[in-house]
Design a protein around this motif. Structure first.
Motif, PDB file in Angstrom:
ATOM      1  N   PHE A  54       0.830  -1.207   0.000  1.00 20.99           N
ATOM      2  CA  PHE A  54       0.000   0.000   0.000  1.00 20.99           C
ATOM      3  C   PHE A  54       0.868   1.263   0.000  1.00 20.99           C
ATOM      4  CE2 PHE A  54      -3.486  -2.492   2.471  1.00 20.99           C
ATOM      5  CZ  PHE A  54      -3.824  -3.179   1.319  1.00 20.99           C
ATOM      6  N   ARG A  55       1.926   1.249   0.790  1.00 17.32           N
ATOM      7  CA  ARG A  55       2.805   2.423   0.853  1.00 17.32           C
ATOM      8  C   ARG A  55       3.497   2.652  -0.500  1.00 17.32           C
ATOM      9  NH1 ARG A  55       5.382   0.918   4.821  1.00 17.32           N
ATOM     10  NH2 ARG A  55       4.169   1.976   6.422  1.00 17.32           N
ATOM     11  N   SER A  56       3.932   1.574  -1.124  1.00 17.46           N
ATOM     12  CA  SER A  56       4.582   1.700  -2.418  1.00 17.46           C
ATOM     13  C   SER A  56       3.636   2.257  -3.475  1.00 17.46           C
ATOM     14  CB  SER A  56       5.118   0.335  -2.879  1.00 17.46           C
ATOM     15  OG  SER A  56       6.133  -0.127  -1.997  1.00 17.46           O
ATOM     16  N   ALA A  57       2.331   1.981  -3.310  1.00 18.72           N
ATOM     17  CA  ALA A  57       1.332   2.472  -4.257  1.00 18.72           C
ATOM     18  C   ALA A  57       0.862   3.884  -3.923  1.00 18.72           C
ATOM     19  CB  ALA A  57       0.140   1.528  -4.285  1.00 18.72           C
ATOM     20  N   GLY A  58       1.386   4.467  -2.834  1.00 17.99           N
ATOM     21  CA  GLY A  58       1.012   5.821  -2.453  1.00 17.99           C
ATOM     22  C   GLY A  58      -0.296   5.926  -1.707  1.00 17.99           C
ATOM     23  N   ALA A  59      -0.778   4.815  -1.135  1.00 17.71           N
ATOM     24  CA  ALA A  59      -2.041   4.837  -0.402  1.00 17.71           C
ATOM     25  C   ALA A  59      -1.905   5.614   0.899  1.00 17.71           C
ATOM     26  CB  ALA A  59      -2.498   3.411  -0.102  1.00 17.71           C
ATOM     27  N   ALA A  60      -2.959   6.334   1.234  1.00 18.48           N
ATOM     28  CA  ALA A  60      -3.005   7.063   2.499  1.00 18.48           C
ATOM     29  C   ALA A  60      -4.010   6.466   3.475  1.00 18.48           C
ATOM     30  CB  ALA A  60      -3.353   8.535   2.257  1.00 18.48           C
ATOM     31  N   GLU A  79       1.471   2.504  11.363  1.00 18.93           N
ATOM     32  CA  GLU A  79       2.307   2.746  10.191  1.00 18.93           C
ATOM     33  C   GLU A  79       1.961   4.052   9.484  1.00 18.93           C
ATOM     34  OE1 GLU A  79       4.982   0.724   8.729  1.00 18.93           O
ATOM     35  OE2 GLU A  79       4.928   0.305  10.875  1.00 18.93           O
ATOM     36  N   GLY A  80       0.964   4.766  10.003  1.00 20.88           N
ATOM     37  CA  GLY A  80       0.645   6.085   9.483  1.00 20.88           C
ATOM     38  C   GLY A  80      -0.561   6.167   8.568  1.00 20.88           C
ATOM     39  N   PHE A  81      -1.228   5.045   8.317  1.00 22.77           N
ATOM     40  CA  PHE A  81      -2.415   5.068   7.472  1.00 22.77           C
ATOM     41  C   PHE A  81      -3.647   5.513   8.281  1.00 22.77           C
ATOM     42  CE2 PHE A  81       0.290   1.751   5.594  1.00 22.77           C
ATOM     43  CZ  PHE A  81       0.313   2.135   4.259  1.00 22.77           C
TER      44      PHE A  81
END
Length: 233
Positions: A54-60, A79-81
């Motif tokens: 998800f982080r690699s895909a730029g998900a927030a 993790e910040g989401f």
């Protein structure tokens, strides 16, 4: 109607889906009440993988379906989401909220009591990523599973990622215990829909398929697939 197979297993034919669903809801409520935080505080391995994807895909933001008492939802929040945790157990979600407060991340987590047999209570294209660890292989019919994946696709933004895990027909519990038809077998009070590979492939129709990864979890061990797919842009 109850049929006993030659191997001693029982198959319930023409089982009322509503009775099975309600029985499973009560069972999970009772289990969470008797065993608070039953899966512990550490995230599942699929959740750790999903956070990286998800982080690699730029998900927030992440929609966690079948979040239970929240070990994975809380990990995503740490993790910040921004996390929306959905489950049909009010008791499990109450435990999740308590843990989020204790960890100082309550502001990054919202909870919704919802049965995924119904349409997801979210607008179209409103989330970046969806995670579901062993939710799709609960006591859901094949038709209900297809409807749920269609709903996931609806609420994901174009390019959004979906990571889910399911127990499959290579699992030791497949074909054991009480059968409810449509690939659903019940052991120890927990009903599981065991996936054949053609069901995974069918659910990928209309998606970009990224990965189907086999892994094991727990002491039995449970045998699962971790599936990663993307809503096309």
């Amino acid at each position: 109607m109850l049929i006993t197979e030659l191997d001693g297993s029982e198959v319930i034919m023409a089982e009322d889906d509503g009775k099975l669903a309600e029985g499973q809801r009560r069972h999970w409520q009772d289990t969470y009440a008797a065993h608070p935080g039953m899966y512990g505080d550490a995230p599942s391995d699929p959740a750790v993988h999903a956070a990286q994807v998800f982080r690699s895909a730029g998900a927030a933001d992440v929609l966690d379906l079948g979040a239970g008492h929240g070990r994975d939802a809380l990990y995503f929040a740490r993790e910040g989401f921004a996390v929306r945790a959905v489950d049909f157990s009010p008791i499990g979600l109450a435990q999740l909220r308590g843990a989020a407060r204790a960890q100082g991340i309550r502001g990054r987590v919202t909870t919704t009591v919802h049965d995924v047999r119904e349409p997801l209570p979210l607008p179209d294209a409103s989330v970046d990523a969806v995670f579901a660890h062993m939710l799709l292989c609960m006591a859901l019919s094949t038709e209900e599973i297809h409807a749920l994946v269609d709903e996931v696709r609806r609420v994901l933004r174009p390019g959004g990622m979906f990571v889910y895990t399911v127990r499959h027909t290579g699992d030791a519990h497949f074909g054991a215990g009480t059968g409810h038809g449509d690939g659903i077998w019940e052991n120890g009070g927990f009903a599981v829909h065991f996936f054949a590979r053609d069901l995974v492939d069918a659910l990928a129709d209309g998606w970009e398929s990224n990965e189907v990864h086999a892994f094991v979890e727990g002491g039995l061990p449970r045998r699962l697939w971790r599936v990663t797919q993307t809503r096309p842009r």
